[in-house]
Design an enzyme around this catalytic site. Sequence first.
Site, PDB file in Angstrom:
ATOM      1  N   TYR A  35      49.150 -24.306  -2.027  1.00 10.80           N
ATOM      2  CA  TYR A  35      48.602 -25.478  -1.337  1.00 10.80           C
ATOM      3  C   TYR A  35      49.547 -26.679  -1.498  1.00 10.80           C
ATOM      4  CZ  TYR A  35      45.317 -29.206  -0.136  1.00 10.80           C
ATOM      5  OH  TYR A  35      44.711 -30.303   0.430  1.00 10.80           O
ATOM      6  N   LYS A 115      16.913 -33.689  -4.462  1.00 13.17           N
ATOM      7  CA  LYS A 115      17.171 -35.102  -4.171  1.00 13.17           C
ATOM      8  C   LYS A 115      18.376 -35.546  -4.993  1.00 13.17           C
ATOM      9  CE  LYS A 115      14.993 -39.518  -3.470  1.00 13.17           C
ATOM     10  NZ  LYS A 115      15.936 -40.386  -4.190  1.00 13.17           N
ATOM     11  N   ARG A 136      24.592 -47.365   3.341  1.00 15.47           N
ATOM     12  CA  ARG A 136      23.244 -47.515   3.868  1.00 15.47           C
ATOM     13  C   ARG A 136      22.905 -48.986   4.112  1.00 15.47           C
ATOM     14  NH1 ARG A 136      18.213 -48.641   2.243  1.00 15.47           N
ATOM     15  NH2 ARG A 136      16.549 -47.520   3.268  1.00 15.47           N
ATOM     16  N   LYS A 291      10.747 -31.996   3.858  1.00 15.32           N
ATOM     17  CA  LYS A 291      10.780 -32.578   5.208  1.00 15.32           C
ATOM     18  C   LYS A 291      10.160 -31.602   6.191  1.00 15.32           C
ATOM     19  CE  LYS A 291      15.251 -34.560   4.022  1.00 15.32           C
ATOM     20  NZ  LYS A 291      16.706 -34.463   4.189  1.00 15.32           N
ATOM     21  N   LYS A 315       9.300 -36.633  -7.152  1.00 17.67           N
ATOM     22  CA  LYS A 315      10.168 -37.048  -8.247  1.00 17.67           C
ATOM     23  C   LYS A 315       9.859 -36.277  -9.527  1.00 17.67           C
ATOM     24  CE  LYS A 315      12.511 -40.683  -6.666  1.00 17.67           C
ATOM     25  NZ  LYS A 315      12.279 -41.977  -7.233  1.00 17.67           N
ATOM     26  N   CYS A 411      12.315 -76.899 -19.911  1.00 14.16           N
ATOM     27  CA  CYS A 411      12.250 -78.353 -19.671  1.00 14.16           C
ATOM     28  C   CYS A 411      11.222 -79.052 -20.554  1.00 14.16           C
ATOM     29  CB  CYS A 411      11.953 -78.629 -18.204  1.00 14.16           C
ATOM     30  SG  CYS A 411      10.282 -78.170 -17.709  1.00 14.16           S
ATOM     31  N   CYS A 475      12.268 -79.019 -13.464  1.00 14.17           N
ATOM     32  CA  CYS A 475      12.590 -78.027 -14.501  1.00 14.17           C
ATOM     33  C   CYS A 475      13.873 -77.324 -14.079  1.00 14.17           C
ATOM     34  CB  CYS A 475      11.461 -77.011 -14.648  1.00 14.17           C
ATOM     35  SG  CYS A 475      11.923 -75.610 -15.699  1.00 14.17           S
TER      36      CYS A 475
END
Length: 719
Positions: A35, A115, A136, A291, A315, A411, A475
């Site tokens: 290569y 995911k 994104r 999906k 998750k 303050c 403040c």
Amino acid sequence: MNRLSERYISIQKTIRSHDYEYYILDDPSLSDHEYDELFRELKQIESEHPDWITPESPSQRVGIKPDKDFATFKHFQQMLSLANAFNAEDLNNFHDRILKNLGSHNQIDYFCEPKMDGAAVSLIYEEGILTKGVTRGDGVLGEDITSNIRTIRSIPLTLKESKSSFPALLEVRGEVFIKKPDFEALNLKAEKNRDKVFANPRNAAAGSLRQLDPAITSSRPLAFFAHGIGSCQGKEFNDLQEIFSVFLSWGLPVNNLNKLVSSIDECLQYFQDIESSRSNIPFEIDGVVFKVNELFLQKQLGEIARSPRWAIAHKFPAEEASTEIENIEFQVGRTGILTPVAKLKTVNVGGVNVSNCTLHNLDELKRLDPRVGDGAVIKRAGDVIPKMVRVIPKKKNRANAIKAPQKCPSCRSAIVMNYQLEWIVTDSSKSKPLKKFSSHYEAQNFLEINNSVNLSISEKSLETPFIKCSGGNSCSAIFQGKFTHFVSRKAMDIDGLGQEILLTLIDQKFINDFADIYFLKRHRVELEKLERFGKKSVDNLIKSIDRSASVELHKFVFSLGIEEVGETTARNLANVFGSMEAIQKSSFEDLIAVPDIGPRVAAKITDFFSDSENAASLELLLPCLSITNPNFHTAAGDMKFSGLQIAITGKISPMSRDEVKNLLVLEGAKVTSSISKKTNYLIAGENAGSKLVKAKTLNVKIINTNEINNFLNDPKKFF
Ligand code: IVH
């Protein structure tokens, strides 16, 4: 074509097919040495014939360094995000919602994918040639990072010919990530070179993509998997499985752990299989994604709140770690609310270093009862803010619990309780209060609808677990907080106005008001004299301030820091009203017709604009800016419902009332909660009550349950 150019083209082909075998099939037929030799020969020919080089040549991955920031790019199709499920119940609810929305009990095929914990990108191929790579961003606008994307070896610069023809334009959505062993090697190298080590592969991937110098990106071991499609012109697909198999035939990398299943139970099984093999998977994942496979079903389901109804992320459970509490401070935010924050001995929780943890409010402080020196268990799930789960007491003596301060730590003004008002409707003929409301408006509305002489409204002040500094703009913490928010990335996005510089400019009285930021250029000479400033940094600062002056309306509205107005609400205000002038002039009634805005938020908005200090500040600021609103339908005629006043009542399905309201408002309707002579239509769902009666007496046109869909699609038929 002479022999050399034939050879040149053939080497390009061999290198491309090696990249495909190496990165996609994981089964190269060339040795590394072969290569390298080919690559050397390619470069040699190109040095003799520079006019032959095209951007698609394998030698052209690392391009020239752009000199300034990344350009903004508007996605052809919005990049959505995913709703989350944390258990089987959430997943079953997701499936039930889909069945309900489709109005059928058919079996659904789900496409299951790990995911990836990386950075989402969109790749644009025109006639098979990679022309753009975009982050994104906020889902609508991303950053043009083409030169960095081109350095990623598993992303083909040209798609591989296959029996599927190339679309004229294709947005490939996917994740750029770093494999676990590559990440370890990267950090080891960084440690050796005394460079910054990355907290996790995701940060490393996202950071690498935002390098201004593509040579740096090229040195990072970035990988890519396609996980979706945006706009696609000139080609039709039926389902996800087909998309991904065509992607593979074009040489786009697709995760081989993906799987098509035909029931929600199999989804759950997939989750368990992936979870149990998680440690053997060579890249970080934080869950799996399900999906709906068929695209026409996806289309029918649509989206809500920027997440598709047809997909969900399941998750993995949150990760926990224990550490030590070093201090507990009260921090004053831009609204004056004091938040207790635990300063921790830094601990890595699920790949992220945590050294601060918010304790939210006095209730949470009481629940946890932490002391300096105690141990603490910290939990974090995905992107979620770290949470203190429990305290492990170390000190035997539990006296002297952490108490709320009497004076503002910044303050020294008095600390007050943050009260919230509540309106109670009482029926004098009964002993108990009838209903409670968070606004007077809602209570009044209730009274009108149920016009009984026995009903009356009373006001009550409720204590909340929040405390507030009473100092207002005097403040410095509140004042600084407002500016920090104003210049932040999701707001006016002024680079070079970091915390310290901002503080210096406020301290030295260069900045007293938002508009002063835009007048800074008048003080160039004085600024250059300040410590840590020089000609170049002042130049850069002024440039980025100038750049920020042309701003999209929703970002500007968000930057004002109106209480309760976050990014989504700001976007809705921009979409509905279209201009700053219209937002400023809007009435309480107009505001509560906006998606996601209830009476409480509406009141905060009207309060903000009727405040004289805010009005004066806006009067100075607005002439400095050029506010645009590119996504707004300017021609009212473009909108299906413009000019119509519509009320909704009763139970509506399969869409919820809020969804219908969103749809109507974004298409120009004014949605009201009560009926008047001005109401054009009443959408009446099941069990519609007094509003229906009132509508009939006022001759308001009524849209019944069976007609809702038709009305929403083509209201003209009902005019
Ligand atoms: S699909 C409309 N599939 O998760 C669906 N996203 O909150 C959009 N992600 O921004 C995303 N792996 O960066 C999808 N297999 C996968 C994913 C995945 C990781 C990320 C993606 C997105 C976020 C969604």
